[in-house]
Design a protein around this motif. Structure first.
Motif, PDB file in Angstrom:
ATOM      1  N   MET A   1       0.835  -1.172   0.000  1.00 16.02           N
ATOM      2  CA  MET A   1       0.000   0.000   0.000  1.00 16.02           C
ATOM      3  C   MET A   1       0.883   1.239   0.000  1.00 16.02           C
ATOM      4  SD  MET A   1      -2.833   1.283   2.765  1.00 16.02           S
ATOM      5  CE  MET A   1      -1.749   1.931   4.006  1.00 16.02           C
ATOM      6  N   ALA A   2       0.531   2.214  -0.818  1.00 17.25           N
ATOM      7  CA  ALA A   2       1.268   3.472  -0.884  1.00 17.25           C
ATOM      8  C   ALA A   2       0.358   4.614  -0.450  1.00 17.25           C
ATOM      9  CB  ALA A   2       1.773   3.716  -2.294  1.00 17.25           C
ATOM     10  N   GLN A   3       0.927   5.548   0.263  1.00 16.48           N
ATOM     11  CA  GLN A   3       0.220   6.754   0.693  1.00 16.48           C
ATOM     12  C   GLN A   3       1.003   7.962   0.188  1.00 16.48           C
ATOM     13  OE1 GLN A   3      -2.709   7.078   2.564  1.00 16.48           O
ATOM     14  NE2 GLN A   3      -2.899   4.891   2.220  1.00 16.48           N
ATOM     15  N   HIS A   4       0.296   8.910  -0.397  1.00 14.88           N
ATOM     16  CA  HIS A   4       0.905  10.122  -0.932  1.00 14.88           C
ATOM     17  C   HIS A   4       0.248  11.326  -0.262  1.00 14.88           C
ATOM     18  CE1 HIS A   4       2.699   7.989  -4.449  1.00 14.88           C
ATOM     19  NE2 HIS A   4       1.721   7.152  -4.152  1.00 14.88           N
ATOM     20  N   TYR A   5       1.055  12.300   0.119  1.00 15.22           N
ATOM     21  CA  TYR A   5       0.559  13.526   0.729  1.00 15.22           C
ATOM     22  C   TYR A   5       1.263  14.688   0.044  1.00 15.22           C
ATOM     23  CZ  TYR A   5      -1.022  10.265   4.245  1.00 15.22           C
ATOM     24  OH  TYR A   5      -1.635   9.213   4.880  1.00 15.22           O
ATOM     25  N   CYS A   6       0.535  15.768  -0.175  1.00 14.77           N
ATOM     26  CA  CYS A   6       1.165  16.900  -0.848  1.00 14.77           C
ATOM     27  C   CYS A   6       0.667  18.218  -0.265  1.00 14.77           C
ATOM     28  CB  CYS A   6       0.941  16.850  -2.347  1.00 14.77           C
ATOM     29  SG  CYS A   6      -0.775  16.964  -2.852  1.00 14.77           S
ATOM     30  N   ILE A   7       1.454  19.244  -0.509  1.00 10.41           N
ATOM     31  CA  ILE A   7       1.111  20.617  -0.178  1.00 10.41           C
ATOM     32  C   ILE A   7       0.972  21.331  -1.513  1.00 10.41           C
ATOM     33  CG2 ILE A   7       1.919  22.756   0.886  1.00 10.41           C
ATOM     34  CD1 ILE A   7       3.513  20.993   2.872  1.00 10.41           C
ATOM     35  N   THR A   8      -0.131  22.047  -1.676  1.00 11.60           N
ATOM     36  CA  THR A   8      -0.359  22.758  -2.928  1.00 11.60           C
ATOM     37  C   THR A   8      -0.397  24.262  -2.704  1.00 11.60           C
ATOM     38  OG1 THR A   8      -2.765  22.594  -2.699  1.00 11.60           O
ATOM     39  CG2 THR A   8      -1.660  20.834  -3.923  1.00 11.60           C
ATOM     40  N   SER A   9      -0.114  24.969  -3.746  1.00 11.62           N
ATOM     41  CA  SER A   9      -0.188  26.427  -3.743  1.00 11.62           C
ATOM     42  C   SER A   9      -0.625  26.853  -5.136  1.00 11.62           C
ATOM     43  CB  SER A   9       1.179  27.022  -3.399  1.00 11.62           C
ATOM     44  OG  SER A   9       1.151  28.427  -3.485  1.00 11.62           O
ATOM     45  N   ASP A  10      -1.695  27.619  -5.203  1.00  7.64           N
ATOM     46  CA  ASP A  10      -2.234  28.064  -6.492  1.00  7.64           C
ATOM     47  C   ASP A  10      -2.477  26.894  -7.440  1.00  7.64           C
ATOM     48  OD1 ASP A  10      -2.172  30.776  -5.719  1.00  7.64           O
ATOM     49  OD2 ASP A  10      -0.055  30.923  -6.265  1.00  7.64           O
ATOM     50  N   GLY A  11      -2.993  25.784  -6.887  1.00  9.47           N
ATOM     51  CA  GLY A  11      -3.325  24.624  -7.701  1.00  9.47           C
ATOM     52  C   GLY A  11      -2.143  23.801  -8.164  1.00  9.47           C
ATOM     53  N   ARG A  12      -0.961  24.054  -7.620  1.00 14.44           N
ATOM     54  CA  ARG A  12       0.267  23.372  -8.015  1.00 14.44           C
ATOM     55  C   ARG A  12       0.864  22.657  -6.809  1.00 14.44           C
ATOM     56  NH1 ARG A  12       4.998  26.483  -8.629  1.00 14.44           N
ATOM     57  NH2 ARG A  12       6.469  24.915  -9.216  1.00 14.44           N
ATOM     58  N   ILE A  13       1.358  21.442  -7.002  1.00 17.49           N
ATOM     59  CA  ILE A  13       2.049  20.734  -5.921  1.00 17.49           C
ATOM     60  C   ILE A  13       3.405  21.390  -5.708  1.00 17.49           C
ATOM     61  CG2 ILE A  13       3.091  18.555  -5.205  1.00 17.49           C
ATOM     62  CD1 ILE A  13       0.884  17.134  -6.822  1.00 17.49           C
ATOM     63  N   VAL A  14       3.674  21.796  -4.449  1.00 19.94           N
ATOM     64  CA  VAL A  14       4.948  22.446  -4.133  1.00 19.94           C
ATOM     65  C   VAL A  14       5.802  21.616  -3.176  1.00 19.94           C
ATOM     66  CG1 VAL A  14       4.155  24.788  -4.659  1.00 19.94           C
ATOM     67  CG2 VAL A  14       3.851  23.859  -2.344  1.00 19.94           C
ATOM     68  N   ALA A  15       5.205  20.606  -2.557  1.00 16.09           N
ATOM     69  CA  ALA A  15       5.951  19.701  -1.684  1.00 16.09           C
ATOM     70  C   ALA A  15       5.141  18.416  -1.554  1.00 16.09           C
ATOM     71  CB  ALA A  15       6.199  20.319  -0.309  1.00 16.09           C
ATOM     72  N   ALA A  16       5.841  17.299  -1.391  1.00 15.94           N
ATOM     73  CA  ALA A  16       5.131  16.021  -1.297  1.00 15.94           C
ATOM     74  C   ALA A  16       5.984  14.995  -0.574  1.00 15.94           C
ATOM     75  CB  ALA A  16       4.784  15.504  -2.693  1.00 15.94           C
ATOM     76  N   ILE A  17       5.290  13.989  -0.046  1.00 16.85           N
ATOM     77  CA  ILE A  17       5.955  12.861   0.596  1.00 16.85           C
ATOM     78  C   ILE A  17       5.167  11.597   0.258  1.00 16.85           C
ATOM     79  CG2 ILE A  17       4.695  13.042   2.777  1.00 16.85           C
ATOM     80  CD1 ILE A  17       7.385  12.298   4.175  1.00 16.85           C
ATOM     81  N   ARG A  18       5.889  10.492   0.201  1.00 18.51           N
ATOM     82  CA  ARG A  18       5.250   9.208  -0.084  1.00 18.51           C
ATOM     83  C   ARG A  18       5.836   8.157   0.842  1.00 18.51           C
ATOM     84  NH1 ARG A  18       6.672   6.697  -5.761  1.00 18.51           N
ATOM     85  NH2 ARG A  18       8.668   6.424  -4.726  1.00 18.51           N
ATOM     86  N   PHE A  19       4.965   7.264   1.321  1.00 20.02           N
ATOM     87  CA  PHE A  19       5.468   6.091   2.021  1.00 20.02           C
ATOM     88  C   PHE A  19       4.688   4.873   1.566  1.00 20.02           C
ATOM     89  CE2 PHE A  19       2.268   7.593   5.121  1.00 20.02           C
ATOM     90  CZ  PHE A  19       1.584   6.418   5.426  1.00 20.02           C
ATOM     91  N   THR A  20       5.354   3.737   1.665  1.00 22.66           N
ATOM     92  CA  THR A  20       4.725   2.455   1.354  1.00 22.66           C
ATOM     93  C   THR A  20       4.818   1.577   2.587  1.00 22.66           C
ATOM     94  OG1 THR A  20       6.802   1.638   0.403  1.00 22.66           O
ATOM     95  CG2 THR A  20       5.187   2.562  -1.127  1.00 22.66           C
ATOM     96  N   ILE A  21       3.882   0.637   2.703  1.00 21.59           N
ATOM     97  CA  ILE A  21       3.843  -0.257   3.855  1.00 21.59           C
ATOM     98  C   ILE A  21       4.176  -1.673   3.400  1.00 21.59           C
ATOM     99  CG2 ILE A  21       2.354  -1.258   5.638  1.00 21.59           C
ATOM    100  CD1 ILE A  21       0.879   1.425   5.694  1.00 21.59           C
ATOM    101  N   HIS A  22       5.031  -2.337   4.177  1.00 19.45           N
ATOM    102  CA  HIS A  22       5.518  -3.677   3.836  1.00 19.45           C
ATOM    103  C   HIS A  22       5.374  -4.598   5.038  1.00 19.45           C
ATOM    104  CE1 HIS A  22       7.137  -1.914   0.181  1.00 19.45           C
ATOM    105  NE2 HIS A  22       7.391  -0.874   0.963  1.00 19.45           N
ATOM    106  N   PHE A  75       2.207   5.120  11.498  1.00 19.81           N
ATOM    107  CA  PHE A  75       1.756   4.368  12.670  1.00 19.81           C
ATOM    108  C   PHE A  75       0.231   4.274  12.724  1.00 19.81           C
ATOM    109  CE2 PHE A  75       5.994   5.873  14.176  1.00 19.81           C
ATOM    110  CZ  PHE A  75       6.598   4.625  14.175  1.00 19.81           C
ATOM    111  N   LEU A  76      -0.453   5.263  12.181  1.00 20.51           N
ATOM    112  CA  LEU A  76      -1.911   5.227  12.119  1.00 20.51           C
ATOM    113  C   LEU A  76      -2.409   4.147  11.149  1.00 20.51           C
ATOM    114  CD1 LEU A  76      -2.713   9.041  12.120  1.00 20.51           C
ATOM    115  CD2 LEU A  76      -2.677   7.454  14.065  1.00 20.51           C
ATOM    116  N   HIS A  77      -1.514   3.682  10.280  1.00 20.92           N
ATOM    117  CA  HIS A  77      -1.832   2.622   9.320  1.00 20.92           C
ATOM    118  C   HIS A  77      -1.364   1.253   9.813  1.00 20.92           C
ATOM    119  CE1 HIS A  77      -3.278   5.238   6.057  1.00 20.92           C
ATOM    120  NE2 HIS A  77      -2.448   6.119   6.602  1.00 20.92           N
ATOM    121  N   GLY A  78      -0.956   1.167  11.072  1.00 20.58           N
ATOM    122  CA  GLY A  78      -0.629  -0.117  11.676  1.00 20.58           C
ATOM    123  C   GLY A  78       0.812  -0.580  11.594  1.00 20.58           C
ATOM    124  N   VAL A  79       1.716   0.270  11.111  1.00 18.02           N
ATOM    125  CA  VAL A  79       3.113  -0.169  11.075  1.00 18.02           C
ATOM    126  C   VAL A  79       3.721  -0.092  12.468  1.00 18.02           C
ATOM    127  CG1 VAL A  79       3.367   0.596   8.679  1.00 18.02           C
ATOM    128  CG2 VAL A  79       4.183   2.057  10.521  1.00 18.02           C
TER     129      VAL A  79
END
Length: 134
Positions: A1-22, A75-79
């Motif tokens: 499972m992959a989770q993606h989170y981003c910060i946007t500004s004026d409709g554009r992604i300006v920062a992001a992070i991704r994690f996967t669970i194994h 941790f909220l996803h059980g890892v």
């Protein structure tokens, strides 16, 4: 499972992070570069694979909320533990102190680099964060 989170500004992604669970350590991408550094970590494990900030927006503190998310949201996803790396490319050589300030433990240098689309200048430092109740 992959989770993606981003910060946007004026409709554009300006920062992001991704994690996967194994479920197991052997399922981690690039498992060989970690050697025995992560052998003690409880599973399931999250792998923080990218934290990026737009080049034109660096220095604005956009990574701060993503750094906080990196050590809490999985941790909220059980890892039970989280693995990440930093310091392999020029743009993230400063991350060591940042990682430690957010509760990461430095485990040592990796035994190689990942297949980043960027030129690696050094082997990355491997970091881990173990759940508060473990």
């Amino acid at each position: 499972m992959a989770q993606h989170y981003c910060i946007t500004s004026d409709g554009r992604i300006v920062a992001a992070i991704r994690f996967t669970i194994h479920e197991t350590l052997s399922d981690l991408p690039h498992r060989a570069i970690y050697g025995d550094l992560i052998a003690h970590l409880p599973t399931p494990v999250a792998w923080i694979s990218r934290l990026v900030v737009d080049m034109d927006r660096r220095g604005e503190g956009l990574s701060r909320p993503l750094d906080r998310l990196a050590v809490s949201e999985p941790f909220l996803h059980g890892v039970r533990s989280i693995v990440g790396t930093a310091g392999s490319v020029l743009g993230n050589r400063f991350r060591h102190d940042v990682m430690l300030s957010h509760g990461w433990m430095a485990l040592g240098n990796a035994q190689g680099t990942t297949d980043l689309p960027l030129l690696a200048v050094d082997t990355p430092m491997v970091y881990a964060c173990v759940g508060p109740d473990r």
